[in-house]
Enzyme design. Sequence first.
Site, PDB file in Angstrom:
ATOM      1  CD  GLN A 389      -2.944  -0.776   2.399  1.00 20.56           C
ATOM      2  OE1 GLN A 389      -2.468  -0.535   3.494  1.00 20.56           O
ATOM      3  NE2 GLN A 389      -4.229  -0.925   2.192  1.00 20.56           N
ATOM      4  CG  ASP A 391      -0.540   2.356   5.028  1.00 17.41           C
ATOM      5  OD1 ASP A 391      -1.527   3.109   5.058  1.00 17.41           O
ATOM      6  OD2 ASP A 391      -0.396   1.372   5.780  1.00 17.41           O
TER       7      ASP A 391
HETATM    8 ZN   LIG Z   1      -3.541   2.062   8.884  1.00 16.06          ZN
END
Ligand SMILES: [Zn+2]
Length: 647
Positions: A389, A391
């Site tokens: 991800q 992220d």
């Molecule tokens: Zn998270």
Amino acid sequence: MSAVKVVLPDNSELELPDGATGLDAARAIGPKLAEQAVLVRSNGAVRDLRLPVEDGERIQFLTTRDKDDPDALYVLRHSSAHLLAEAVRRLYPGVKIAIGPPIEQGFYYDFEFPEPINEADLERIEAEIRRELAEGREWSRAEVSADDARARFRGEGEPYKVELVDTAEGAISLYTQGDFTDLCRGPHLQNSKPIKALKLTGLAGAYWRGDERNTQLTRIYGTAFYSQEDLDAHLERLEEARRRDHRRLGVQLDLFHFDEHSPGSPFWHPKGMAIWNELEDLRRRENARRGYSEVKTPLIYDQALWVTSGHWEKFRENMFLIPLGGDAEGGEQVYGIKPMNCPGHMLLFGSGLRSYRELPLRYAEAAPLHRNELAGALHGLTRVRHVTQDDAHIFCTREQIASELDGCVDYLRYLYGIFGLEARAEFSTRPDDKLGSDEEWDFSEGELQAALERNEIPYEVGAGEGSFYGPKIDLHATDALGRSWQLGTIQLDRQMPARFGLTYVGPDNAEHPVFVIHRALFGSLERFVGIITEHYAGAFPFWLAPVQVRILPVGLDHREAARGLARRLAPYRIEVDESDETVGKRIRNAEVDKVPFAIVYGDKESDGALAVRERGGEQTTESLIDLRARLATLEPWQAGAEPSLTS
Ligand SMILES: [Zn+2]
Ligand SMILES: [Zn+2]
């Protein structure tokens, strides 16, 4: 005898004898409606025509004319799945039947065949279904006891059906057409007349109940429509989707592959990695510009960490766990490979005393994550076990939430604009297994909803679909074929920081709870590459293309000059095609490989006059200086257009 009253779409009321079915109601309105009716819809739910109507309810009939209505298509396709099972049972004695539901684009039925079948068998099965359609079929419905149903399917040698009876809840209904009876909730058509077009579309392996520990069954896919034209249009769309399928293009363009030794985990080839790195560069550049800090946290953590984060309770099934031998007490220590970065970032934030002056703190990390997805659910790059991800976790005060959410929205608008992806938002609220109180959720949901409203983002509400630690905004993009994919997510969380005891010291010298915004904008980089591969049909824009320029020396004598030109075009990704094919063939290969620029280099060419052929275009003459100036305009930050966020 008492009577029931139903309300029709034009608000007129219809009185019927008690126990009257939907079909009775249709007959009372007119014989034509009764003939064409396929379903009753009431309060958004659909119901079999053979079931009784309820007093006072508002009903609508779906008919063969509602040919594009998803519910009307579902009932047609579900009935088609039963015709498929009937045909297969007739043609393959000893076959066992499992389940056969309608799906978004058609239907399937799972079978355990005594001998494996192949694509060629589909024609034979389809011919048998056509025979059934020509003969005509009527469906009848009966409710039976679980014991009767069990005895029936045991007698027929259908163990999967017996298992389904064992786990069935509520009344058990059977649907019969011809000499075939299926355990089924319905609803079904009255008869097979509305099925005007049907096609079996493919074969696949599928585990019983989607679990790889169970028997592998053979899934036969098909689709059906209320008209032949609709089927033709559908098949055309399928062909286009096949042409764009990232799994096919991934092989053709040498981007990645999968191996059975690590299911759901792509092996990135050099050309796929070129795309990956461009996305990473974009992510890093924008993160830096927008005040994010890159961090790196461990991949594995002990069980205690996962208990604190709540993952042990809520997400363990999806995690890869590693037993690590005995601890001091002799017991087993279990470590978990991270499925998300959040807990690591919580530890990082909590590693020191935090002042309000440091906030907001934006930690970004695109670490590899592992999620134990069922083998049957894996699909190319769009559903993987190894997921990366883009992220980030934003640690902020209550007062900073709104501006941080606006920052996330601005970022994703910028990002999706570069790819021309149209995103729509889904706002997911508290799930049943939520952590924290309703008051806390009222606040978090309120903040996210206000951000959507403030930024004029149209959204749908997914009631109960939030994460266990907080509500979220999920972004779904529609690709060039109109298909919808989940991309990024923005989540507001006060649970996880609270579980980790995270606070900051405010100007009042007191400790205050900190809020966390979890956000990923590409979502999963693996999935994102899959999506844009299909979106561009493999013809990546210049800045993303694995090979940006291919130089084709006309003869042996031109190879050295071509290599020199390649050096002068650095740092772009350049290939010199020194194969022995004719120039014409090599130009065609460059087109097939979807290379944005091909340069033919022969006697007449020099840095002052290059023969440049843009993908899909004509050959033009251009100097090296002009070409370089042109390539410099093709960077992603110049490709970005304002995207539209649509509902
Ligand atoms: Zn998270
Ligand atoms: Zn069924």
